[in-house]
Write an enzyme that holds these catalytic residues in place. Structure first.
Site, PDB file in Angstrom:
ATOM      1  N   THR A 197      -3.647  -1.893 -14.058  1.00 20.16           N
ATOM      2  CA  THR A 197      -3.671  -1.046 -15.696  1.00 20.16           C
ATOM      3  C   THR A 197      -4.039   0.386 -15.951  1.00 20.16           C
ATOM      4  OG1 THR A 197      -3.895  -3.224 -16.049  1.00 20.16           O
ATOM      5  CG2 THR A 197      -4.436  -1.946 -17.657  1.00 20.16           C
ATOM      6  N   THR A 410     -14.005 -12.710 -12.272  1.00 17.53           N
ATOM      7  CA  THR A 410     -15.672 -13.427 -11.958  1.00 17.53           C
ATOM      8  C   THR A 410     -16.470 -11.947 -12.167  1.00 17.53           C
ATOM      9  OG1 THR A 410     -15.712 -13.495 -10.480  1.00 17.53           O
ATOM     10  CG2 THR A 410     -14.755 -15.285 -11.515  1.00 17.53           C
TER      11      THR A 410
END
Length: 410
Positions: A197, A410
């Site tokens: 992103t 995670t």
């Protein structure tokens, strides 16, 4: 390029950042969206600024993109942009849209701004809802500063898997006024823009209408951010935004003026530096790769081919392994969608020619390997069919890219 432009010296601002232009403040805080790092940031102009933006071309567009479009559609004016990391607020439906509007309102109320003059940006995990209690509390804790520490706090707050902050600024004296364009960006993975992103924020103290800002930004992005790739994926949240507050004192600039190319060049240089910093910081990357295609029939073809080559997984892994396998380069060229004559092609690194007029050239594998061990690699492609050139930037593909993205949530 006109003669006036060539007479005006453009300089990079030492340790330049998004606050190098006059009349901007910034800040960033840890609101608890991330475990320990800053995760809410803001840039505020002292006065209302003309603004423009380019957005991801993905069919899936996150809520903050829609809210920013709404803000800019009102008048083309902005006074602030508020950003969060950790959560992309994408694919979150009506609740996500409401949360983005709430984020805009909270920032407007906190700094006494008009709601529709605040832009919103988010980056992070797709498909998770915003923790608005933390977001609102974080916005309330933001402190604005015009000092480098304010810029650094903002830059830290917008990062995800980035390993470094990304910032720069350029300036030039135009019509007797010192005009500066500064910028900050984030991006490390899910980078394959098509405006991707990736977030970029530019500030300038030039006076430019929103319409003309859009022209300058779109042109700059096309040759810079749209020419980088890390992994071939385009994000749902990608955006590049620019605000121009006119506080340099210069009279409004427009495309009809001789000095206009200087301003476009300032914007382009900031975009290019930020784009290259994103490519260099690709997830797990060890090398920046630059591909220069020369002798093409058109700039569009040259850029298209360069981006195809730099985005090829086989080229990227060969560079990582310091393997001068030029066959992977010409194979990528062949699927780029650009028509060319293979018998005319040349391929080289810096001073090392591997293919000439479509025929292999004997070269020192040791010299090539030594070159490929550097942290910046340039691949030259010579088509010898025209006069146009195109450049693209990317990075090598390493084991660490898989590790990072195998455990992203995670």
């Amino acid at each position: 390029m006109n003669s006036t432009h060539t007479k005006i010296k453009i300089e990079e601002v030492k340790e330049g950042n998004v606050l190098s232009a006059k009349g901007f403040l910034a800040g960033g805080v840890h609101a608890g969206l991330r475990y320990a790092k800053k995760d809410i940031g803001i840039i505020v102009s002292d006065v209302t600024a003309n603004a423009a933006a380019v957005y991801t071309q993905s069919v899936v567009q996150a809520a903050p993109i829609l809210v920013t479009k709404d803000s800019l559609s009102a008048s083309g004016l902005l006074q602030a942009v508020v950003v969060n990391s950790a959560c992309a607020n994408a694919c979150t439906g009506e609740q996500g849209l409401n949360d983005a509007y709430e984020m805009r309102k909270t920032a407007a109320d906190q700094f006494q701004l008009q709601e529709n003059q605040v832009a919103v940006a988010s980056t992070g995990v797709i498909g998770e809802y915003m923790d608005m209690e933390k977001v609102n509390k974080g916005i309330g804790q933001l402190n604005l500063s015009s000092e480098p520490a304010g810029a650094e706090a903002f830059e830290q707050a917008i990062l995800t898997t980035d390993t470094v902050t990304k910032h720069c600024a350029y300036q030039a004296c135009i019509n007797g006024c010192l005009v500066t364009v500064g910028g900050a960006a984030k991006g490390s993975g899910m980078i394959h823009p098509n405006m991707a992103t990736m977030l970029g924020f530019l500030t300038t103290d030039a006076a430019v209408s929103s319409e003309h800002l859009q022209l300058a930004l779109s042109q700059a992005v096309d040759y810079t951010f749209n020419q980088i790739t890390v992994d071939g994926d385009t994000s749902t949240n990608d955006m590049v935004l620019i605000m121009a507050n006119g506080m340099s004192g210069i009279e409004p600039l427009s495309p009809e003026q001789e000095e206009w190319p200087v301003f476009v060049d300032l914007v382009s240089r900031v975009c290019e530096q930020l784009a290259k910093k994103i490519a260099r910081d690709g997830e797990g990357a060890t090398k920046l790769i630059e591909v220069i295609v020369e002798g093409a029939h058109s700039k569009a073809n040259a850029r298209k081919m360069a981006k195809t080559v730099v985005g090829s997984p086989l080229v990227k892994t060969a560079i990582y392994g310091c393997d001068a396998n030029w066959g992977r380069i010409i194979a990528a060229m062949g699927r780029s969608g650009v028509q060319f004559k293979p018998e005319h092609v040349g391929i080289s690194f810096e001073g090392i020619t591997m293919l000439d007029q479509g025929k292999p050239v004997a070269f020192s594998e040791e010299d090539a390997k030594a070159y490929l061990q550097k942290d910046t690699i340039t691949i030259y492609v010579h088509l010898q069919e025209g006069n146009e050139c195109g450049v693209a930037w990317g990075c090598d593909l390493t084991y660490d890219y898989v590790k990072i993205n195998g455990s992203y949530r995670t």
